[in-house]
Design a protein around this motif. Structure first.
Motif, short mmCIF file in Angstrom:
data_model
loop_
_atom_site.label_atom_id
_atom_site.label_comp_id
_atom_site.label_asym_id
_atom_site.label_seq_id
_atom_site.Cartn_x
_atom_site.Cartn_y
_atom_site.Cartn_z
N ASN A 16 -6.60 13.84 -17.67
CA ASN A 16 -7.01 13.04 -16.49
C ASN A 16 -5.81 12.45 -15.78
O ASN A 16 -5.90 11.40 -15.14
N LEU A 17 -4.65 13.12 -15.88
CA LEU A 17 -3.39 12.63 -15.31
C LEU A 17 -3.08 13.36 -14.01
O LEU A 17 -2.85 14.57 -14.00
N PHE A 18 -3.09 12.61 -12.94
CA PHE A 18 -2.70 13.12 -11.62
C PHE A 18 -1.25 12.72 -11.38
O PHE A 18 -0.85 11.58 -11.65
N ILE A 19 -0.46 13.64 -10.83
CA ILE A 19 0.89 13.31 -10.39
C ILE A 19 0.84 13.20 -8.87
O ILE A 19 0.47 14.15 -8.17
N LEU A 20 1.18 12.03 -8.37
CA LEU A 20 1.12 11.73 -6.94
C LEU A 20 2.53 11.58 -6.39
O LEU A 20 3.42 11.08 -7.08
N GLU A 21 2.71 11.98 -5.15
CA GLU A 21 3.96 11.70 -4.46
C GLU A 21 3.69 10.65 -3.39
O GLU A 21 2.75 10.78 -2.60
N ALA A 22 4.49 9.59 -3.41
CA ALA A 22 4.38 8.54 -2.40
C ALA A 22 4.95 9.08 -1.09
O ALA A 22 6.09 9.53 -1.05
N LYS A 23 4.14 9.03 -0.03
CA LYS A 23 4.56 9.52 1.28
C LYS A 23 4.96 8.40 2.22
O LYS A 23 5.86 8.55 3.03
N ARG A 24 4.26 7.29 2.12
CA ARG A 24 4.58 6.12 2.95
C ARG A 24 4.32 4.85 2.12
O ARG A 24 3.39 4.81 1.33
N LEU A 25 5.13 3.86 2.35
CA LEU A 25 5.00 2.57 1.67
C LEU A 25 4.89 1.47 2.72
O LEU A 25 5.74 1.37 3.61
N TRP A 26 3.84 0.68 2.59
CA TRP A 26 3.61 -0.45 3.50
C TRP A 26 3.66 -1.74 2.69
O TRP A 26 3.00 -1.85 1.67
N VAL A 27 4.44 -2.70 3.15
CA VAL A 27 4.59 -3.98 2.46
C VAL A 27 4.11 -5.09 3.38
O VAL A 27 4.51 -5.15 4.55
N ASN A 28 3.27 -5.95 2.86
CA ASN A 28 2.73 -7.07 3.63
C ASN A 28 3.59 -8.31 3.34
O ASN A 28 3.35 -9.02 2.37
N GLU A 29 4.56 -8.54 4.20
CA GLU A 29 5.50 -9.66 4.00
C GLU A 29 4.91 -11.01 4.36
O GLU A 29 5.53 -12.03 4.11
N THR A 30 3.72 -11.05 4.94
CA THR A 30 3.10 -12.32 5.32
C THR A 30 2.31 -12.95 4.19
O THR A 30 1.89 -14.10 4.30
N ARG A 31 2.11 -12.22 3.11
CA ARG A 31 1.31 -12.74 1.99
C ARG A 31 2.06 -13.88 1.31
O ARG A 31 3.21 -13.73 0.92
N LYS A 32 1.38 -15.01 1.14
CA LYS A 32 1.98 -16.15 0.44
C LYS A 32 1.99 -15.91 -1.07
O LYS A 32 2.98 -16.21 -1.74
N GLU A 33 0.88 -15.40 -1.60
CA GLU A 33 0.79 -15.13 -3.05
C GLU A 33 1.47 -13.80 -3.33
O GLU A 33 1.04 -12.75 -2.87
N ARG A 34 2.58 -13.84 -4.09
CA ARG A 34 3.36 -12.63 -4.37
C ARG A 34 3.24 -12.19 -5.83
O ARG A 34 3.74 -11.13 -6.20
N ARG A 35 2.60 -12.99 -6.67
CA ARG A 35 2.49 -12.63 -8.09
C ARG A 35 1.45 -11.54 -8.29
O ARG A 35 0.46 -11.49 -7.59
N THR A 36 1.71 -10.67 -9.27
CA THR A 36 0.77 -9.59 -9.60
C THR A 36 0.23 -9.82 -11.01
O THR A 36 0.73 -10.65 -11.76
N LEU A 37 -0.80 -9.03 -11.36
CA LEU A 37 -1.43 -9.15 -12.67
C LEU A 37 -1.19 -7.88 -13.48
O LEU A 37 -1.13 -6.79 -12.93
N HIS A 38 -1.11 -8.06 -14.78
CA HIS A 38 -0.93 -6.94 -15.71
C HIS A 38 -2.01 -7.07 -16.78
O HIS A 38 -2.08 -8.07 -17.48
N ASN A 56 0.86 -1.18 0.00
CA ASN A 56 0.00 0.00 0.00
C ASN A 56 0.90 1.23 0.00
O ASN A 56 1.86 1.29 0.76
N ILE A 57 0.55 2.20 -0.83
CA ILE A 57 1.34 3.42 -0.96
C ILE A 57 0.44 4.60 -0.63
O ILE A 57 -0.53 4.86 -1.35
N GLU A 58 0.75 5.29 0.45
CA GLU A 58 0.00 6.50 0.79
C GLU A 58 0.52 7.62 -0.10
O GLU A 58 1.71 7.87 -0.18
N CYS A 59 -0.40 8.31 -0.79
CA CYS A 59 -0.03 9.31 -1.79
C CYS A 59 -0.77 10.62 -1.60
O CYS A 59 -1.91 10.63 -1.14
#
Length: 182
Positions: free
Chosen positions: A133-155, A118-121
């Motif tokens: 319709n283009l927003f430019i966001l700055e990432a302020k905080r990044l949270w990573v869930n290291e307990t997740r077994k499924e690590r693959r993402t979709l495109h 999760n990226i707080e922006c």
């Protein structure tokens, strides 16, 4: 080589995973699915994303200037599509799809506990919202869930099909020009 319509360019260039974007409108959270986004810069970390007036989240993002970008895993594939197929103006998507939330530190939009990251922006540039319709966001905080077994993402490939991440190729020792990056 076979020529196809240039309108399908995104199908071959879209490198980023499908994400979910959360916002909060006067305490009422919403979530949408987004495929059009890109990293723009390392420091500060800037992200470009397309959210248009056809999305219920558009007005909230304009008004609040903040959101969370959540990166789901493959196990949420059907949820990702279902979230994108309904509107937050008539559905509480968190309740309907059983998405668990956590409180963010710097923004009012919730984190999605079920996601890999999760990226707080915050919105830092709106100059291209009106024409593109283009927003430019700055990432302020990044949270990573290291307990997740499924690590693959979709495109998303733009036609209802998806590419799924597989393994990783480690060429870190060859990336000498970019070693200074965190």
């Amino acid at each position: 080589m076979k020529e196809v319509s240039a309108l399908q360019t995104y199908r071959v260039l879209e490198p980023s995973p499908i994400v979910m974007v959360t916002t909060s409108d006067r305490g009422k959270p919403n979530v949408m699915t987004m495929g059009f986004h890109m990293m723009i810069q390392h420091a500060p970390p800037l992200i470009g994303c397309i959210i248009g007036p056809w999305d219920h989240s558009f007005e909230t993002l304009l008004a609040t200037g903040e959101c969370v970008i959540a990166v789901p895993g493959l196990d949420l594939a059907e949820t990702i599509v279902d979230v994108g197929n309904c509107s937050g103006d008539s559905v509480d998507k968190f309740q309907r799809f059983g998405l668990r939330t956590e409180t963010a530190k710097e923004v009012s939009a919730p984190l999605i506990a079920d996601c890999l990251a999760n990226i707080e922006c915050v919105v830092v540039d709106r100059r291209n919202v009106e024409p593109y319709n283009l927003f430019i966001l700055e990432a302020k905080r990044l949270w990573v869930n290291e307990t997740r077994k499924e690590r693959r993402t979709l495109h998303h490939r733009g036609d209802g099909t998806f590419t799924v991440d597989g393994g990783t190729l480690d060429l870190e020792d060859r990336m000498v020009k970019w070693r200074h990056l965190p």
